[in-house]
Design an enzyme around this catalytic site. Structure first.
Site, PDB file in Angstrom:
ATOM      1  N   GLU A   1       0.805  -1.234   0.000  1.00 49.58           N
ATOM      2  CA  GLU A   1       0.000   0.000   0.000  1.00 49.58           C
ATOM      3  C   GLU A   1       0.830   1.272   0.000  1.00 49.58           C
ATOM      4  O   GLU A   1       0.612   2.178   0.807  1.00 49.58           O
ATOM      5  CB  GLU A   1      -0.950  -0.018   1.208  1.00 49.58           C
TER       6      GLU A   1
ATOM      7  N   ASN B   1       2.036  -5.133  -3.188  1.00 48.38           N
ATOM      8  CA  ASN B   1       0.639  -5.437  -2.884  1.00 48.38           C
ATOM      9  C   ASN B   1      -0.139  -4.154  -2.586  1.00 48.38           C
ATOM     10  O   ASN B   1       0.357  -3.296  -1.846  1.00 48.38           O
ATOM     11  CB  ASN B   1       0.617  -6.355  -1.641  1.00 48.38           C
TER      12      ASN B   1
ATOM     13  N   HIS C   1     -10.541  -5.824  -2.338  1.00 51.88           N
ATOM     14  CA  HIS C   1     -11.637  -5.678  -1.366  1.00 51.88           C
ATOM     15  C   HIS C   1     -12.755  -4.947  -2.118  1.00 51.88           C
ATOM     16  O   HIS C   1     -12.723  -3.733  -2.277  1.00 51.88           O
ATOM     17  CB  HIS C   1     -11.181  -4.847  -0.158  1.00 51.88           C
TER      18      HIS C   1
ATOM     19  N   GLU D   1      -6.323 -10.528  -1.248  1.00 50.09           N
ATOM     20  CA  GLU D   1      -7.146 -10.283  -0.050  1.00 50.09           C
ATOM     21  C   GLU D   1      -8.621 -10.211  -0.428  1.00 50.09           C
ATOM     22  O   GLU D   1      -9.372  -9.384   0.098  1.00 50.09           O
ATOM     23  CB  GLU D   1      -6.712  -8.994   0.650  1.00 50.09           C
TER      24      GLU D   1
ATOM     25  N   ASP E   1     -12.356 -10.083  -0.813  1.00 56.37           N
ATOM     26  CA  ASP E   1     -13.654 -10.176  -0.134  1.00 56.37           C
ATOM     27  C   ASP E   1     -14.605  -9.249  -0.874  1.00 56.37           C
ATOM     28  O   ASP E   1     -14.188  -8.271  -1.487  1.00 56.37           O
ATOM     29  CB  ASP E   1     -13.591  -9.890   1.375  1.00 56.37           C
TER      30      ASP E   1
HETATM   31  O1  G3I Z   1      -5.177  -8.119  19.072  1.00 60.52           O
HETATM   32  C1  G3I Z   1      -5.714  -6.869  19.505  1.00 60.52           C
HETATM   33  C2  G3I Z   1      -6.497  -7.061  20.777  1.00 60.52           C
HETATM   34  O2  G3I Z   1      -5.646  -7.508  21.808  1.00 60.52           O
HETATM   35  C3  G3I Z   1      -7.159  -5.723  21.155  1.00 60.52           C
HETATM   36  O3  G3I Z   1      -7.965  -5.911  22.279  1.00 60.52           O
HETATM   37  C4  G3I Z   1      -7.983  -5.215  20.018  1.00 60.52           C
HETATM   38  C5  G3I Z   1      -8.594  -3.849  20.330  1.00 60.52           C
HETATM   39  O4  G3I Z   1      -8.789  -3.085  19.168  1.00 60.52           O
HETATM   40  O5  G3I Z   1      -7.173  -5.068  18.876  1.00 60.52           O
HETATM   41  C6  G3I Z   1      -6.605  -6.303  18.455  1.00 60.52           C
HETATM   42  O6  G3I Z   1      -5.819  -6.062  17.306  1.00 60.52           O
HETATM   43  C7  G3I Z   1      -6.521  -5.809  16.113  1.00 60.52           C
HETATM   44  C8  G3I Z   1      -6.038  -6.779  15.054  1.00 60.52           C
HETATM   45  O7  G3I Z   1      -6.616  -6.493  13.816  1.00 60.52           O
HETATM   46  C9  G3I Z   1      -6.334  -8.235  15.402  1.00 60.52           C
HETATM   47  O8  G3I Z   1      -7.695  -8.442  15.436  1.00 60.52           O
HETATM   48  C10 G3I Z   1      -6.240  -4.392  15.679  1.00 60.52           C
HETATM   49  O9  G3I Z   1      -6.827  -3.485  16.583  1.00 60.52           O
HETATM   50  C11 G3I Z   1      -6.803  -4.151  14.310  1.00 60.52           C
HETATM   51  O10 G3I Z   1      -6.361  -2.881  13.858  1.00 60.52           O
HETATM   52  C12 G3I Z   1      -6.294  -5.201  13.348  1.00 60.52           C
HETATM   53  O11 G3I Z   1      -6.908  -4.982  12.097  1.00 60.52           O
HETATM   54  C13 G3I Z   1      -6.273  -5.579  11.016  1.00 60.52           C
HETATM   55  C14 G3I Z   1      -5.986  -4.522   9.978  1.00 60.52           C
HETATM   56  O12 G3I Z   1      -5.390  -5.129   8.838  1.00 60.52           O
HETATM   57  C15 G3I Z   1      -5.032  -3.469  10.510  1.00 60.52           C
HETATM   58  O13 G3I Z   1      -4.654  -2.575   9.520  1.00 60.52           O
HETATM   59  C16 G3I Z   1      -7.182  -6.638  10.432  1.00 60.52           C
HETATM   60  O14 G3I Z   1      -7.318  -7.720  11.348  1.00 60.52           O
HETATM   61  C17 G3I Z   1      -6.613  -7.160   9.112  1.00 60.52           C
HETATM   62  O15 G3I Z   1      -7.562  -7.962   8.476  1.00 60.52           O
HETATM   63  C18 G3I Z   1      -6.278  -6.002   8.209  1.00 60.52           C
HETATM   64  O16 G3I Z   1      -5.698  -6.490   7.039  1.00 60.52           O
HETATM   65  C19 G3I Z   1      -5.377  -5.525   6.067  1.00 60.52           C
HETATM   66  C20 G3I Z   1      -4.168  -6.018   5.329  1.00 60.52           C
HETATM   67  O17 G3I Z   1      -3.121  -6.272   6.233  1.00 60.52           O
HETATM   68  C21 G3I Z   1      -3.718  -5.035   4.268  1.00 60.52           C
HETATM   69  N1  G3I Z   1      -4.810  -4.693   3.387  1.00 60.52           N
HETATM   70  C22 G3I Z   1      -6.016  -4.271   4.024  1.00 60.52           C
HETATM   71  C23 G3I Z   1      -6.493  -5.298   5.045  1.00 60.52           C
HETATM   72  C24 G3I Z   1      -7.802  -4.891   5.639  1.00 60.52           C
HETATM   73  O18 G3I Z   1      -7.679  -3.730   6.404  1.00 60.52           O
END
Ligand code: G3I
Length: 484
Positions: free
Chosen positions: A171, A213, A250, A279, A281
């Site tokens: 990105e 990516n 996405h 990715e 969806d």
């Molecule tokens: O693990 C913590 C947890 O301990 C805490 O209580 C909670 C509170 O917010 O957060 C948890 O972490 C989260 C993590 O996902 C695991 O669930 C983060 O806040 C959250 O920001 C994170 O989001 C991820 C996101 O990337 C961050 O940018 C998504 O799971 C993940 O699917 C997403 O993936 C991205 C790709 O890497 C790049 N392209 C876009 C895609 C979708 O956003």
């Protein structure tokens, strides 16, 4: 390094068992050197991974380590998918939470699960403006550049030989009409940060495909798509080691499936890179869009495979959009059936070098520092002469000083294959160090590669792929392809 077929590259056990049964049933009638007519099993595949593999592709999913203990989740994962991407566990904040202190526990858990279930792994992501640990966010300039180089080196080295493809940079381009790089702390270290990351990753793990990516790059007419295209074109022309481009895809009402999606994929592929849907969806799991994405990927020879961004709707980062192939209870949705049907009815065209359908605008070359390491070259595919005992082999060679990765596509002639052996001739001093999706016989000189249990059956006109890595100079072509 193994010289035999790596067991960790095998497809799911259920598929291997099914294929073994097919082969065992046919064994009594096998005669070496003859091509037998086998039933076309492509239409019989009942899982996403098996069906994709029959098209020479993979079908993957994002995986969260903490969900592996969920039985419903892991049952679907193990049954349906043959590629996994750690959803968050390989990101910078997870792998280097404090400077110089590396933490691989959760990512290793996913890699180990994948290896023990015959799945490959896409690494995600080495350098990204988001999900950086706090200590990185507070760095700038040379200190940040050096931290990035060290991070890429350490993580890619830790997983050396275990990663099919790395999202080296994620990105890095801005949304909207500017076609500019995204402003970020990494971008502010100098415009060459992306190519430095790619060269660093290549040096650390020369066997992994290296991808750029991004999202909102599906529509060929979008400025962002064109900007990424120009970067890849520039990298290829200057020998920056890039092997693939990941399209996150996405899709939703704001970013709909574009009718020129196939043009986007084929135009990038024509630059000499693989393309991967990384990715996927789709809002409310629109079956038509899912089917279109699959069909478009299958229509582009260098589209290696498709990864969906989660298994059940409840696993999605956009859970409220119900965008995945399984509902919250793990039941297959209509979109699942559409995807499987599209995979089963697909075809794999031979590699193409066709020019992009629309010329992308060109820009002046960046004024960045010259490459600091020798550049790999990717030779154009070469094909054995047709008509040799029922199959042909096509080599795509990724060569760099001192090493190479060869991807070989085995294509059946007018009759189905029940097994195959491809022979290549390596120059003196060169050696095979690692093989996947085939069993190698020998490692230097004349080396034979024979199918493994799950990819010996190839329907007439269809293809399968295997690969090998080596030291020295790779083979420019296949010497022979022998059908059984
Ligand atoms: O693990 C913590 C947890 O301990 C805490 O209580 C909670 C509170 O917010 O957060 C948890 O972490 C989260 C993590 O996902 C695991 O669930 C983060 O806040 C959250 O920001 C994170 O989001 C991820 C996101 O990337 C961050 O940018 C998504 O799971 C993940 O699917 C997403 O993936 C991205 C790709 O890497 C790049 N392209 C876009 C895609 C979708 O956003």
């Amino acid at each position: 390094m193994k010289t035999a077929s790596a067991p960790d590259r095998r497809p799911p056990r259920s598929w291997r068992n099914r294929r073994t049964a097919v082969l065992a049933g046919a064994a009594g009638t096998l005669v070496a050197g003859l091509v037998l007519t086998m039933p076309n099993t492509a239409s019989a595949a009942t899982t996403l991974g098996a069906s994709a593999a029959e098209q020479g592709r993979y079908f993957g999913t994002a995986v969260a380590a903490y969900k592996l203990s969920d039985n419903t989740y892991s049952t679907i994962l193990n049954r349906e998918f043959n590629m996994v991407t750690p959803e968050n566990e390989m990101k910078w904040d997870a792998t280097e939470p404090s400077q110089g202190q590396f933490s691989y526990g959760s990512a290793d858990q996913i890699v180990n699960h994948a290896q023990s279930h015959g799945m490959r792994v896409r690494g995600h992501a080495l350098a990204w403006h988001s999900q950086q640990p706090g200590w990185v966010q507070s760095l700038s300039g040379t200190a940040l550049r050096n931290a990035m180089i060290n991070h890429v080196t350490q993580v890619a080295t830790h997983y050396k030989g275990k990663i099919y493809a790395w999202d080296v940079v994620n990105e890095a381009f801005a949304d909207g009409s500017s076609g500019a790089r995204r402003d970020s702390n990494l971008q502010r270290t100098g415009n060459d940060w992306i190519e430095v990351a790619f060269r660093t990753a290549r040096a650390a793990d020369p066997g992994a495909k290296l991808c750029y990516n991004d999202y909102n790059t599906d529509d060929w007419n979008q400025a962002k798509t064109q900007a990424v295209y120009r970067m890849v074109q520039d990298f290829k022309s200057r020998g920056v080691p890039i092997d693939c481009v990941g399209f996150q895809s996405h899709l939703n009402s704001g970013s709909p499936y574009p009718s020129n999606y196939r043009t986007t994929l084929s135009s990038f592929a024509a630059l000499g890179v693989d393309v991967q849907i990384t990715e996927l969806d789709i809002e409310q799991a629109n079956s038509t869009w899912y089917r279109n994405v699959v069909t478009d990927c299958l229509a582009v020879a260098r589209c290696n495979g498709i990864t969906v961004w989660g298994i059940r709707d409840s696993d999605s980062w956009r859970a409220s959009q119900n965008p995945l192939l399984f509902d919250g209870n793990g039941n297959k949705k209509a979109a699942y059936d559409a995807v499987l049907a599209a995979l089963n009815s697909g075809s794999t065209p031979p590699p193409t070098t066709a020019a992009p359908t629309t010329a992308a605008p060109t820009t002046a070359a960046p004024t960045t520092a010259a490459p600091t390491t020798a550049a790999p070259t990717t030779a154009p595919p070469t094909t054995t002469p047709p008509g040799n005992a029922g199959c042909t082999g096509t080599v795509t060679l990724n060569q760099w000083p001192g090493g190479f990765v060869a991807t070989v596509r085995v294509t059946a002639g007018s009759s189905a294959l029940s097994g195959w052996t491809v022979t290549v001739s390596l120059p003196s001093g060169s050696a095979v160090t690692n093989t996947w999706n085939a069993q190698a016989s020998g490692s230097s000189g004349s080396v034979g590669f024979t199918n493994v249990s799950y990819n010996g059956s190839v329907a007439a006109g269809q293809s399968t792929e295997f690969g090998f890595q080596g030291t020295g100079t790779g083979p420019g072509s296949v010497q022979s392809c022998t059908a059984r």
